[in-house]
Design a protein around this motif. Structure first.
Motif, PDB file in Angstrom:
ATOM      1  N   TYR A   1       0.807  -1.216   0.000  1.00  0.00           N
ATOM      2  CA  TYR A   1       0.000   0.000   0.000  1.00  0.00           C
ATOM      3  C   TYR A   1       0.841   1.268   0.000  1.00  0.00           C
TER       4      TYR A   1
ATOM      5  N   GLU B   1      -9.406  -2.031  -5.341  1.00  0.00           N
ATOM      6  CA  GLU B   1      -8.715  -1.051  -4.503  1.00  0.00           C
ATOM      7  C   GLU B   1      -7.979  -0.051  -5.384  1.00  0.00           C
TER       8      GLU B   1
ATOM      9  N   VAL C   1      -4.934   2.123  -5.418  1.00  0.00           N
ATOM     10  CA  VAL C   1      -3.671   2.198  -4.700  1.00  0.00           C
ATOM     11  C   VAL C   1      -2.629   2.881  -5.591  1.00  0.00           C
TER      12      VAL C   1
END
Length: 187
Positions: free
Chosen positions: A40, A163, A165
């Protein structure tokens, strides 16, 4: 609750809590773009590694759901820090956990991550009494996906663009193992 007795020894490795003296070796891989690629956060500056190390030093047991255990993986023969493994207690009532691993690329290809990851599964199933442990990775991280499959986890899901990211949508794959499967596949 899980408070392991340290150090944890495998055939070639020592798993132990992180210490202040691990800073240089931790930063050696946390600063690398190829390590941060599937994480991340981006490559870490020294101050960010220092903060990350302090968090790791404090994560030596699992007292309640939400806690994370993070252990340094050391090559016993040389004392070198190879990487880290972790176990997160996701749910007490559902007896769920998640494990993960990050290793210095200089030590890839020697089976160290698998050897250490087995111990995290052992701690989760045998130590904490979990029913189910998952492992997740960015879908392009084929090396991590192959390792989880070799450990006996089954691929359960592929989430497409789930997601956002580092400025892009990422796919995620999820692997899982049940306690009954661990009992059958335990090394």
């Amino acid at each position: 609750m899980l408070r392991p007795e340290y150090p944890i020894e495998t055939a070639r490795l020592t798993l132990r809590p992180f210490a202040e003296t691990d800073f240089d070796a931790l930063h050696a891989y946390q600063k690398l773009p190829e390590v941060a690629r599937y994480l991340y956060e981006g490559p870490r500056e020294p101050a960010e590694t220092a903060e990350a190390l302090e968090r790791r030093i404090a994560r030596t047991s699992l007292e309640k759901a939400g806690d994370v255990l993070v252990l340094a993986v050391v090559l016993r023969e040389t004392g070198e820090l190879l990487g880290e493994v972790n176990l997160c207690w996701l749910s007490e009532s559902n007896r769920q956990g998640e494990f993960g691993f990050v290793f210095n690329p200089a030590f890839h290809g020697n089976g160290y991550a698998g050897e250490a990851a087995v111990e995290m599964l052992r701690l989760g199933f045998d130590g904490l009494g979990l029913h189910r442990i998952i492992g997740r990775c960015e879908a392009r991280n084929t090396a991590s996906a192959r390792l989880m499959a070799r450990l006996g986890l089954r691929r359960e899901a592929h989430f497409v663009q789930n997601e956002f990211v580092k400025g892009e949508w990422n796919d995620e794959v999820v692997f899982a193992m049940l306690a009954t499967e661990w009992a059958d596949a335990r090394p």
